[in-house]
Scaffold this active site. Sequence first.
Site, PDB file in Angstrom:
ATOM      1  N   GLU A  67       1.339  -1.412   0.172  1.00 28.36           N
ATOM      2  CA  GLU A  67       0.226   0.480   0.362  1.00 28.36           C
ATOM      3  C   GLU A  67       1.132   0.914  -0.329  1.00 28.36           C
ATOM      4  O   GLU A  67       1.774   1.174   0.900  1.00 28.36           O
ATOM      5  CB  GLU A  67      -1.212  -0.162   1.514  1.00 28.36           C
ATOM      6  CG  GLU A  67      -1.736   1.017   1.499  1.00 28.36           C
ATOM      7  CD  GLU A  67      -2.874   1.736   0.199  1.00 28.36           C
ATOM      8  OE1 GLU A  67      -3.310   0.422  -0.572  1.00 28.36           O
ATOM      9  OE2 GLU A  67      -2.464   2.593  -0.523  1.00 28.36           O
ATOM     10  N   ASP A 117      -6.622   1.710  -8.645  1.00 29.75           N
ATOM     11  CA  ASP A 117      -7.199   2.935  -9.497  1.00 29.75           C
ATOM     12  C   ASP A 117      -7.475   2.557 -10.384  1.00 29.75           C
ATOM     13  O   ASP A 117      -6.507   2.687 -11.448  1.00 29.75           O
ATOM     14  CB  ASP A 117      -5.696   4.210  -8.934  1.00 29.75           C
ATOM     15  CG  ASP A 117      -5.688   3.875  -7.120  1.00 29.75           C
ATOM     16  OD1 ASP A 117      -7.099   3.188  -6.590  1.00 29.75           O
ATOM     17  OD2 ASP A 117      -5.247   4.376  -7.061  1.00 29.75           O
ATOM     18  N   GLU A 188     -15.937  -3.834  -3.550  1.00 29.15           N
ATOM     19  CA  GLU A 188     -16.418  -4.614  -3.923  1.00 29.15           C
ATOM     20  C   GLU A 188     -18.131  -4.948  -3.205  1.00 29.15           C
ATOM     21  O   GLU A 188     -18.819  -4.452  -4.466  1.00 29.15           O
ATOM     22  CB  GLU A 188     -16.250  -6.191  -3.282  1.00 29.15           C
ATOM     23  CG  GLU A 188     -16.843  -7.174  -4.457  1.00 29.15           C
ATOM     24  CD  GLU A 188     -16.084  -8.743  -4.194  1.00 29.15           C
ATOM     25  OE1 GLU A 188     -14.978  -8.736  -3.556  1.00 29.15           O
ATOM     26  OE2 GLU A 188     -16.412  -9.614  -4.537  1.00 29.15           O
TER      27      GLU A 188
HETATM   28  C1  LIG Z   1      -9.394   2.105  -4.917  1.00 25.01           C
HETATM   29  S1  LIG Z   1      -8.253   0.873  -4.073  1.00 25.01           S
HETATM   30  C2  LIG Z   1      -8.262  -0.534  -3.263  1.00 25.01           C
HETATM   31  C3  LIG Z   1      -8.295  -1.125  -1.630  1.00 25.01           C
HETATM   32  C4  LIG Z   1      -8.697  -3.019  -1.664  1.00 25.01           C
HETATM   33  N1  LIG Z   1      -7.542  -3.569  -2.957  1.00 25.01           N
HETATM   34  C5  LIG Z   1      -9.987  -3.127  -2.163  1.00 25.01           C
HETATM   35  O1  LIG Z   1     -10.246  -3.825  -3.240  1.00 25.01           O
HETATM   36  O2  LIG Z   1     -10.835  -2.414  -0.815  1.00 25.01           O
HETATM   37  C6  LIG Z   1      -6.748   1.087  -4.660  1.00 25.01           C
HETATM   38  C7  LIG Z   1      -6.082   0.794  -3.406  1.00 25.01           C
HETATM   39  O3  LIG Z   1      -4.377   0.666  -3.929  1.00 25.01           O
HETATM   40  C8  LIG Z   1      -3.420   1.595  -3.358  1.00 25.01           C
HETATM   41  N2  LIG Z   1      -2.559   2.076  -4.929  1.00 25.01           N
HETATM   42  C9  LIG Z   1      -2.877   2.513  -5.846  1.00 25.01           C
HETATM   43  N3  LIG Z   1      -2.016   1.896  -6.849  1.00 25.01           N
HETATM   44  C10 LIG Z   1      -0.821   1.300  -6.044  1.00 25.01           C
HETATM   45  C11 LIG Z   1       0.558   1.638  -6.137  1.00 25.01           C
HETATM   46  N4  LIG Z   1       0.592   1.175  -7.222  1.00 25.01           N
HETATM   47  N5  LIG Z   1       1.187   0.691  -5.101  1.00 25.01           N
HETATM   48  C12 LIG Z   1       0.588   0.376  -4.334  1.00 25.01           C
HETATM   49  N6  LIG Z   1      -0.868   1.071  -3.648  1.00 25.01           N
HETATM   50  C13 LIG Z   1      -1.472   1.291  -4.118  1.00 25.01           C
HETATM   51  C14 LIG Z   1      -4.231   2.490  -2.969  1.00 25.01           C
HETATM   52  O4  LIG Z   1      -3.325   4.076  -2.335  1.00 25.01           O
HETATM   53  C15 LIG Z   1      -5.405   2.567  -2.376  1.00 25.01           C
HETATM   54  O5  LIG Z   1      -5.536   2.084  -1.995  1.00 25.01           O
END
Ligand SMILES: C[S@@+](CC[C@H](N)C(=O)[O-])C[C@H]1O[C@@H](n2cnc3c(N)ncnc32)[C@H](O)[C@@H]1O
Length: 206
Positions: A67, A117, A188
């Site tokens: 994260e 994202d 989800e």
């Molecule tokens: C839309 S959220 C989804 C979180 C979780 N996987 C869920 O399904 O509830 C995306 C998460 O990934 C993290 N994130 C996005 N791009 C990332 C990267 N390249 N490396 C690490 N974390 C990342 C963001 O900070 C965020 O907490």
Amino acid sequence: MTPTERTAYLEAADRVKWKPADYFRETPVSEFFARPAPLVLDLGCGDGGFLLAMAKRHPEENFLGTERLVSRVEKVARKIARAGLSNARIVELESHYTVRWLLPAACATTVYVLHPDPWPKRHHHPRRLIQAEFMAAVHRVLAPGGELCVQTDDKPYFQWMEKVFAECPQFERTDWHVQADWPQTDFERDFIEKGLPIYRARLRKV
Ligand SMILES: C[S@@+](CC[C@H](N)C(=O)[O-])C[C@H]1O[C@@H](n2cnc3c(N)ncnc32)[C@H](O)[C@@H]1O
């Protein structure tokens, strides 16, 4: 909680965070999980709901979340410490970098990327995680027969992923039947409650 208990709890949460000794070399898994066990990665683990639920359900496996947001890392580390889970850890690091440079080859049995994202604007598409280079990095860290499981609520991003996957002969698509006890992530659950579809892909390292 007494001040002593609070100090012990915060120290436990700090120990849950994996802080690599050297960010510029591959790190043996034994450096962050003393107990040898199948390793599962949750890339971009967000609030850690999935990571914790899976770690509770599968004590025989080790779970590492990545994260990049420090506030989320802190929260997840505290949740893991509170739950007393010794098979879950989190690293504050970019996911692609982690699988490309930090983790050793063939170390993981499963890699989850859940609701990455979507970066909807066209000029932001290069920031999307699912790209050919990322797929090569995931292929490197997966053990033979290991799997990449990706799910998203974003149709255009899924269509983009499908194109990336189609150009990865080093993976084969397999069916993904969601088990009844699948721990839904917050994202989800939100989308399912609104009656919106979730798009999933499961790929096996050939
Ligand atoms: C839309 S959220 C989804 C979180 C979780 N996987 C869920 O399904 O509830 C995306 C998460 O990934 C993290 N994130 C996005 N791009 C990332 C990267 N390249 N490396 C690490 N974390 C990342 C963001 O900070 C965020 O907490």
